[in-house]
Design an enzyme around this catalytic site. Structure first.
Site, PDB file in Angstrom:
ATOM      1  N   MET A  30       0.871  -1.495  -0.132  1.00 36.33           N
ATOM      2  CA  MET A  30       0.152   0.052  -0.519  1.00 36.33           C
ATOM      3  C   MET A  30       1.410   1.271  -0.534  1.00 36.33           C
ATOM      4  O   MET A  30       0.639   2.263   0.352  1.00 36.33           O
ATOM      5  CB  MET A  30      -0.784   0.084   1.585  1.00 36.33           C
ATOM      6  N   HIS A  34       9.364   0.990   3.242  1.00 39.98           N
ATOM      7  CA  HIS A  34      10.398   1.388   4.033  1.00 39.98           C
ATOM      8  C   HIS A  34      11.123   0.252   4.043  1.00 39.98           C
ATOM      9  O   HIS A  34      11.109  -0.859   2.759  1.00 39.98           O
ATOM     10  CB  HIS A  34      10.136   1.313   5.915  1.00 39.98           C
ATOM     11  N   HIS A  37       9.489  -3.566   3.120  1.00 32.89           N
ATOM     12  CA  HIS A  37       8.896  -3.637   1.512  1.00 32.89           C
ATOM     13  C   HIS A  37      10.490  -3.786   0.877  1.00 32.89           C
ATOM     14  O   HIS A  37      10.185  -5.039  -0.490  1.00 32.89           O
ATOM     15  CB  HIS A  37       8.787  -2.308   1.125  1.00 32.89           C
ATOM     16  N   LYS A 149       4.704  -9.699  10.107  1.00 29.52           N
ATOM     17  CA  LYS A 149       4.517  -8.748  10.436  1.00 29.52           C
ATOM     18  C   LYS A 149       3.039  -8.236  10.293  1.00 29.52           C
ATOM     19  O   LYS A 149       2.393  -9.463  11.743  1.00 29.52           O
ATOM     20  CB  LYS A 149       5.551  -7.409  10.328  1.00 29.52           C
TER      21      LYS A 149
END
Length: 282
Positions: A30, A34, A37, A149
């Site tokens: 989305m 960071h 990703h 996560k």
């Protein structure tokens, strides 16, 4: 790196890659990227010839309009980060491009979505499954990459792939953390300094709970200790702390030999909702 904005453009891109015998990797995001990703992109680049990253803030998976409005959107900065780590195509569609008409299909993942995120965010996993199904159909990846996560989300997506016979492999990559242990998240940038200073407590509580689980302390005792530790920090409002079977996601009363355990946490800090987890091998 090619920039794709239409479903037809993405389909044409991946069809050409497949006809050329290339392996296609997909990293759905989305945005507000960071290092977590970017690690997914690098993993995809190691495995695949083509790496497609999608950036789409999916409205159907938000059950809080304010959270959707405030979700960080920095597509230009994201694009700058992606090319050096191996992204070959960036898919950045509009909402009408993904949803030319409102989706009426509804997914039901049974017990997998009746706990934790599903219990606290009604309709969330229906929205996730809808958009992920669309991306899988359009991109036709050989592999799709997700972070640990979002453990419950990955578990639901694995069920989606199995139930709908998608011809792809789901790859789960470890959670990437800040030096103080806070799990990297796009929402972290919304934290005020005092909330950011308190946020590492989530990981600390998980670590302490994991140590107790490994010692055989009962789930009820571990949860009581964890919840008490969270309540001592006035900046944190706990939403849930669960000890569950890592595959079924069902809360545990006791441990079963050979079964992995997942510790999951969700909490609010200054109006920002964060989640984290730790998986303990059985």
């Amino acid at each position: 790196m090619q920039i794709l904005t239409t479903a037809a453009g993405l389909q044409a891109y991946t069809e050409q890659a497949r006809q050329a015998g290339k392996r296609v990797g997909l990293v759905p995001t989305m945005g507000a990227l960071h290092d977590g990703h970017l690690q997914l992109v690098q993993a995809a680049r190691t495995d695949c010839d083509e790496v497609i990253v999608s950036i789409f803030v999916n409205p159907t998976q938000f059950n809080n309009a304010e959270d959707f409005r405030l979700y960080p959107r920095v597509p230009e900065a994201d694009a700058v980060l992606l090319e050096p780590v191996g992204c070959t195509a960036l898919f950045v569609p509009s909402v009408p491009e993904v949803y030319p008409q409102p989706a009426v299909l509804r997914f039901d993942f049974g017990p997998l979505e009746q706990v934790m995120e599903g219990a606290h965010r009604p309709g969330h996993f229906n929205g996730v499954a809808t958009v992920v199904s669309k991306l899988f159909h359009l991109a036709r990846p050989h592999r799709a990459y997700f972070g640990q996560k979002d453990w419950q989300q990955v578990t639901v997506i694995r069920q989606l792939v199995a139930d709908l016979s998608f011809d792809l492999e789901i790859v789960t990559c470890p959670t990437i953390r800040e030096p103080d242990g806070l799990a990297m998240s796009s929402r972290n940038r919304r934290l005020e300094p005092v909330a950011r200073a308190a946020a590492p407590l989530l990981h600390q509580v998980l670590q302490a709970a994991a140590a107790e689980v490994r010692q055989g302390v009962s789930p009820s005792e571990v949860m009581a200790t964890a919840e008490a530790a969270l309540r001592r920090e006035p900046l944190i409002t706990p939403e849930y702390f669960e000890i569950a079977d890592a595959q079924t996601l069902q809360p545990l009363v006791d441990y079963a030999a050979g079964r992995d355990v997942v510790l999951c946490i969700a909490a609010h800090l200054g109006g920002v909702r964060l989640i984290d987890n730790l998986v303990i091998a059985g």
